[in-house]
Design an enzyme around this catalytic site. Structure first.
Site, PDB file in Angstrom:
ATOM      1  N   SER A 131       5.650  32.284  -6.012  1.00  0.00           N
ATOM      2  CA  SER A 131       5.567  30.886  -6.453  1.00  0.00           C
ATOM      3  C   SER A 131       4.187  30.356  -6.122  1.00  0.00           C
ATOM      4  O   SER A 131       3.566  30.777  -5.130  1.00  0.00           O
ATOM      5  CB  SER A 131       6.617  30.041  -5.722  1.00  0.00           C
ATOM      6  OG  SER A 131       6.405  28.660  -5.982  1.00  0.00           O
ATOM      7  N   TYR A 164      10.553  27.597   2.040  1.00  0.00           N
ATOM      8  CA  TYR A 164      10.505  28.300   0.744  1.00  0.00           C
ATOM      9  C   TYR A 164       9.085  28.789   0.459  1.00  0.00           C
ATOM     10  O   TYR A 164       8.877  29.949   0.079  1.00  0.00           O
ATOM     11  CB  TYR A 164      10.976  27.341  -0.353  1.00  0.00           C
ATOM     12  CG  TYR A 164      10.773  27.836  -1.766  1.00  0.00           C
ATOM     13  CD1 TYR A 164      11.684  28.714  -2.349  1.00  0.00           C
ATOM     14  CD2 TYR A 164       9.675  27.418  -2.526  1.00  0.00           C
ATOM     15  CE1 TYR A 164      11.492  29.177  -3.651  1.00  0.00           C
ATOM     16  CE2 TYR A 164       9.476  27.862  -3.817  1.00  0.00           C
ATOM     17  CZ  TYR A 164      10.401  28.737  -4.377  1.00  0.00           C
ATOM     18  OH  TYR A 164      10.208  29.185  -5.660  1.00  0.00           O
TER      19      TYR A 164
HETATM   20  P1  NAP Z   1      17.518  29.570 -11.116  1.00  0.00           P
HETATM   21  O1  NAP Z   1      17.546  29.009 -12.471  1.00  0.00           O
HETATM   22  O2  NAP Z   1      18.113  28.773  -9.983  1.00  0.00           O
HETATM   23  O3  NAP Z   1      18.205  31.014 -11.145  1.00  0.00           O
HETATM   24  C1  NAP Z   1      18.323  31.734  -9.948  1.00  0.00           C
HETATM   25  C2  NAP Z   1      19.004  33.046 -10.229  1.00  0.00           C
HETATM   26  O4  NAP Z   1      19.062  33.774  -8.992  1.00  0.00           O
HETATM   27  C3  NAP Z   1      20.422  32.900 -10.721  1.00  0.00           C
HETATM   28  O5  NAP Z   1      20.672  33.941 -11.648  1.00  0.00           O
HETATM   29  C4  NAP Z   1      21.255  33.136  -9.451  1.00  0.00           C
HETATM   30  O6  NAP Z   1      22.532  33.706  -9.726  1.00  0.00           O
HETATM   31  C5  NAP Z   1      20.406  34.159  -8.745  1.00  0.00           C
HETATM   32  N1  NAP Z   1      20.632  34.241  -7.310  1.00  0.00           N
HETATM   33  C6  NAP Z   1      20.508  33.265  -6.380  1.00  0.00           C
HETATM   34  N2  NAP Z   1      20.766  33.756  -5.163  1.00  0.00           N
HETATM   35  C7  NAP Z   1      21.070  35.074  -5.330  1.00  0.00           C
HETATM   36  C8  NAP Z   1      21.436  36.117  -4.455  1.00  0.00           C
HETATM   37  N3  NAP Z   1      21.562  35.915  -3.139  1.00  0.00           N
HETATM   38  N4  NAP Z   1      21.673  37.342  -4.981  1.00  0.00           N
HETATM   39  C9  NAP Z   1      21.554  37.564  -6.306  1.00  0.00           C
HETATM   40  N5  NAP Z   1      21.215  36.606  -7.192  1.00  0.00           N
HETATM   41  C10 NAP Z   1      20.978  35.377  -6.696  1.00  0.00           C
HETATM   42  O7  NAP Z   1      16.028  29.930 -10.653  1.00  0.00           O
HETATM   43  P2  NAP Z   1      14.643  30.118 -11.474  1.00  0.00           P
HETATM   44  O8  NAP Z   1      13.979  28.815 -11.535  1.00  0.00           O
HETATM   45  O9  NAP Z   1      14.886  30.894 -12.704  1.00  0.00           O
HETATM   46  O10 NAP Z   1      13.834  30.980 -10.408  1.00  0.00           O
HETATM   47  C11 NAP Z   1      13.731  32.375 -10.474  1.00  0.00           C
HETATM   48  C12 NAP Z   1      12.662  32.810  -9.495  1.00  0.00           C
HETATM   49  O11 NAP Z   1      11.452  32.133  -9.795  1.00  0.00           O
HETATM   50  C13 NAP Z   1      12.984  32.480  -8.027  1.00  0.00           C
HETATM   51  O12 NAP Z   1      12.531  33.513  -7.189  1.00  0.00           O
HETATM   52  C14 NAP Z   1      12.176  31.220  -7.777  1.00  0.00           C
HETATM   53  O13 NAP Z   1      11.840  31.050  -6.416  1.00  0.00           O
HETATM   54  C15 NAP Z   1      10.951  31.517  -8.626  1.00  0.00           C
HETATM   55  N6  NAP Z   1      10.204  30.320  -8.995  1.00  0.00           N
HETATM   56  C16 NAP Z   1      10.761  29.346  -9.749  1.00  0.00           C
HETATM   57  C17 NAP Z   1      10.015  28.208 -10.060  1.00  0.00           C
HETATM   58  C18 NAP Z   1      10.556  27.085 -10.885  1.00  0.00           C
HETATM   59  O14 NAP Z   1       9.923  26.014 -10.928  1.00  0.00           O
HETATM   60  N7  NAP Z   1      11.704  27.245 -11.538  1.00  0.00           N
HETATM   61  C19 NAP Z   1       8.701  28.105  -9.595  1.00  0.00           C
HETATM   62  C20 NAP Z   1       8.161  29.115  -8.835  1.00  0.00           C
HETATM   63  C21 NAP Z   1       8.916  30.223  -8.539  1.00  0.00           C
HETATM   64  P3  NAP Z   1      23.874  32.792  -9.836  1.00  0.00           P
HETATM   65  O15 NAP Z   1      23.622  31.833 -10.959  1.00  0.00           O
HETATM   66  O16 NAP Z   1      24.948  33.761 -10.156  1.00  0.00           O
HETATM   67  O17 NAP Z   1      24.012  32.116  -8.512  1.00  0.00           O
END
Ligand code: NAP
Length: 253
Positions: A148, A162
């Site tokens: 991130s 985080y």
């Molecule tokens: P999201 O929409 O909240 O999706 C998270 C995913 O991770 C879901 O499929 C969830 O599954 C799964 N998950 C959560 N905890 C888990 C665990 N313990 N074991 C297996 N699966 C798990 O998140 P996102 O925004 O797409 O983010 C994806 C990645 O990008 C993350 O690493 C996040 O830190 C990073 N990121 C996101 C942003 C942003 O602004 N969105 C920015 C920087 C970095 P369930 O739905 O089944 O719980």
């Protein structure tokens, strides 16, 4: 020599929604067979799998908490049996927590963030390396870790835990990359900025988004598909000389 088998076989953790699901759609369109990991939302994972199977891809859905070593091992054994030897891993599963100052964070909260974001990525990479390493009979492969922009911004007053967990992912990416490159495995990472997914609401942060978006030079959130493009490039042979790199996808932030 190409680093991937004819049909790439790729595991995406946290693939039920957001960046993981967008990456699954893009990789399927580019000919990958896919293992879609999720934690709780089986319905979303199954719906995505059905969509991608309709495009002719082989797709497994795998419920597993990436922070649990036993569940991770069982997940990889199901991939071995159901799809074959893995060639790609996207360490995408990650969580945030509600905005808090460091002095107010409970040990349980900090530990949970690090368990999922850091330990989970280590556990999945361990299993992936064992299958990809040319020294261990594998055909090589590629790993992309999802960090991130917070790793470099620190996220004061929001979620320094985080941000620090993603800082650990940056260092993990560099170290693992240098450790396994001569075994035919390229490891890189992406640092998304603020991306329009459900993670903000799940962390109780939706109210803070308008203010955060004002600080983005592009003046808008990113789309999950825009991060998926970077991940897909780092997984592909098009990035064959890119090793241990972090690619910022943050609209200038
Ligand atoms: P999201 O929409 O909240 O999706 C998270 C995913 O991770 C879901 O499929 C969830 O599954 C799964 N998950 C959560 N905890 C888990 C665990 N313990 N074991 C297996 N699966 C798990 O998140 P996102 O925004 O797409 O983010 C994806 C990645 O990008 C993350 O690493 C996040 O830190 C990073 N990121 C996101 C942003 C942003 O602004 N969105 C920015 C920087 C970095 P369930 O739905 O089944 O719980």
């Amino acid at each position: 020599m190409p680093t991937q088998a004819l049909t790439p076989i790729t595991l995406i953790t946290g693939a039920s929604r957001g960046i993981g699901a967008a990456t699954a759609r893009l990789l399927a369109a580019r000919g990958h067979d896919l293992a879609l990991n999720y934690r709780r939302d089986a319905g979303a994972a199954e719906a995505l799998a059905a969509e991608l199977r309709a495009q002719g891809r082989r797709v497994l859905t795998l419920a597993a908490d990436v922070s649990d070593a036993g569940q991770v091992l069982a997940m990889f054994e199901r991939i071995d049996a159901g799809l074959g030897r893995l060639t790609g891993l996207v360490n995408n599963a990650g969580i945030v927590a509600p905005a808090a100052r460091v002095q107010d964070m409970s040990p349980v909260r900090i530990e949970q963030i690090f368990r999922v974001n850091v330990l989970g990525s280590f556990l999945c990479a361990q299993q992936a390396v064992a299958r990809m390493s040319r020294r261990q009979g594998g055909a090589g492969g590629a790993i992309v870790n999802v960090s991130s922009r917070a790793a470099q911004l620190g996220s004061p007053g929001l979620y320094v835990d985080y941000a620090a967990s993603k800082g650990a992912i940056d260092t993990f990416t560099l170290g693992l990359a240098r450790e396994v490159i001569d075994e035919g495995i390229r490891v890189n990472g992406v640092r998304p900025g603020i991306i329009d997914t459900e993670i903000h609401a799940s962390g109780g942060m939706a109210d803070l988004l308008p203010g955060a978006v004002a600080g983005i030079p592009m003046q808008r959130m990113g789309r999950a598909e825009e991060v998926a493009e970077a991940i897909a490039w780092l997984l592909s042979d098009a990035s064959s000389y890119t090793v241990g790199s972090m690619l910022d996808v943050g609209g200038g932030r």
